[in-house]
Design a protein around this motif. Structure first.
Motif, PDB file in Angstrom:
ATOM      1  N   ILE A  26       0.851  -1.186   0.000  1.00 32.31           N
ATOM      2  CA  ILE A  26       0.000   0.000   0.000  1.00 32.31           C
ATOM      3  C   ILE A  26       0.885   1.234   0.000  1.00 32.31           C
ATOM      4  O   ILE A  26       1.896   1.287   0.707  1.00 32.31           O
ATOM      5  N   LEU A  75      -4.589   3.173  -3.647  1.00 37.78           N
ATOM      6  CA  LEU A  75      -3.832   2.589  -2.537  1.00 37.78           C
ATOM      7  C   LEU A  75      -2.818   1.557  -3.020  1.00 37.78           C
ATOM      8  O   LEU A  75      -1.719   1.464  -2.482  1.00 37.78           O
ATOM      9  N   HIS A  76      -3.200   0.783  -4.024  1.00 34.24           N
ATOM     10  CA  HIS A  76      -2.324  -0.276  -4.540  1.00 34.24           C
ATOM     11  C   HIS A  76      -2.704  -0.549  -5.985  1.00 34.24           C
ATOM     12  O   HIS A  76      -3.880  -0.529  -6.351  1.00 34.24           O
ATOM     13  N   LEU A  93      -0.281   9.409  -0.926  1.00 31.63           N
ATOM     14  CA  LEU A  93      -1.706   9.293  -1.194  1.00 31.63           C
ATOM     15  C   LEU A  93      -2.264  10.643  -1.645  1.00 31.63           C
ATOM     16  O   LEU A  93      -1.929  11.681  -1.079  1.00 31.63           O
ATOM     17  N   ASP A 131       1.530   7.129   3.345  1.00 26.24           N
ATOM     18  CA  ASP A 131       0.601   8.253   3.495  1.00 26.24           C
ATOM     19  C   ASP A 131       1.010   9.469   2.686  1.00 26.24           C
ATOM     20  O   ASP A 131       0.161  10.162   2.111  1.00 26.24           O
TER      21      ASP A 131
END
Length: 217
Positions: A5, A28-29, A11, A8
């Motif tokens: 993932i 996320l992935h 993102l 932070d």
């Protein structure tokens, strides 16, 4: 899930325009075979679902999602806590109410979803900033997680194509040399130069092999 993932700091919510609807996603992935993202909209929106070589499931967190499947005369409304599945090869009309947010998981040949996901951005909104963000997220760090598997495949293919000869080792070396260029730096100028040099080296290798065969080298 470190290594799977995105951290932070990487993102980011990015607009998505596709099939006539507009939303926002936070990836996320992503890999060749699957992805996980958060998706939603702050406005009422709807359009075509797209048709993919992948199965996609959505779990509603808030709001409502309406789906009208191809071949049906009725739509179905989904609420928070519900999970719906969009099967590979299927198509539907879709509609989100404002404030709808969901977790989406896709599994299959994920590159088959990119044409639909990017078409409106390319040929309608022409929002190239969003296009660059999307490409960076998919082809950058997330897909970089696939490098080890892809390189193992390159070794096998290189050995097979080269029949265990020097050419096979050169193919493997080129695969390793291009891995970061393809999945990290995206320096396509370098990417174009490298195969050209490989072709010249391969031709030189064949010439040397022929000369050795006839005892001239």
């Amino acid at each position: 899930y470190p290594g799977h993932i995105l951290p932070d700091e990487d993102l980011q919510w990015v607009f998505v325009n596709a099939g006539g609807w507009m939303g926002s996603m936070c990836l996320l992935h992503a890999s060749i075979s699957e992805y996980v993202l958060l998706f939603g909209t702050a406005l009422d929106t709807g359009g075509h679902s797209g048709r993919y070589w992948a199965t996609i499931s959505d779990t509603i967190i808030s709001g409502t999602f309406r789906q009208w499947k191809e071949g049906s005369t009725k739509s179905q409304l989904y609420y928070p806590g519900d999970t719906l599945v969009h099967g590979a090869g299927e198509a539907a009309a879709v509609q989100w109410s404002s404030g709808t947010w969901m977790v989406e998981y896709g599994r299959g040949f994920i590159p088959s979803t990119l044409g639909f996901a990017l078409a409106d951005t390319l040929f309608s909104t022409m929002d190239f900033v969003t296009l660059l963000h999307t490409a960076r997220f998919y082809w950058g760090q997330p897909l970089g997680m696939e490098r080890a598997r892809l390189l193992r495949m390159a070794v096998v293919i290189g050995a097979w194509m080269g029949g265990g000869t020097a050419r096979g080792f050169i193919l493997v070396h080129v695969a390793f040399a291009l891995a970061d260029t393809l999945f990290s730096t995206m320096d396509f100028v370098t990417l174009l130069h490298t195969p050209r040099f490989y072709c010249k080296a391969s031709a030189l290798l064949e010439t040397c092999t022929s000369l050795q065969h006839y005892g001239l080298l």
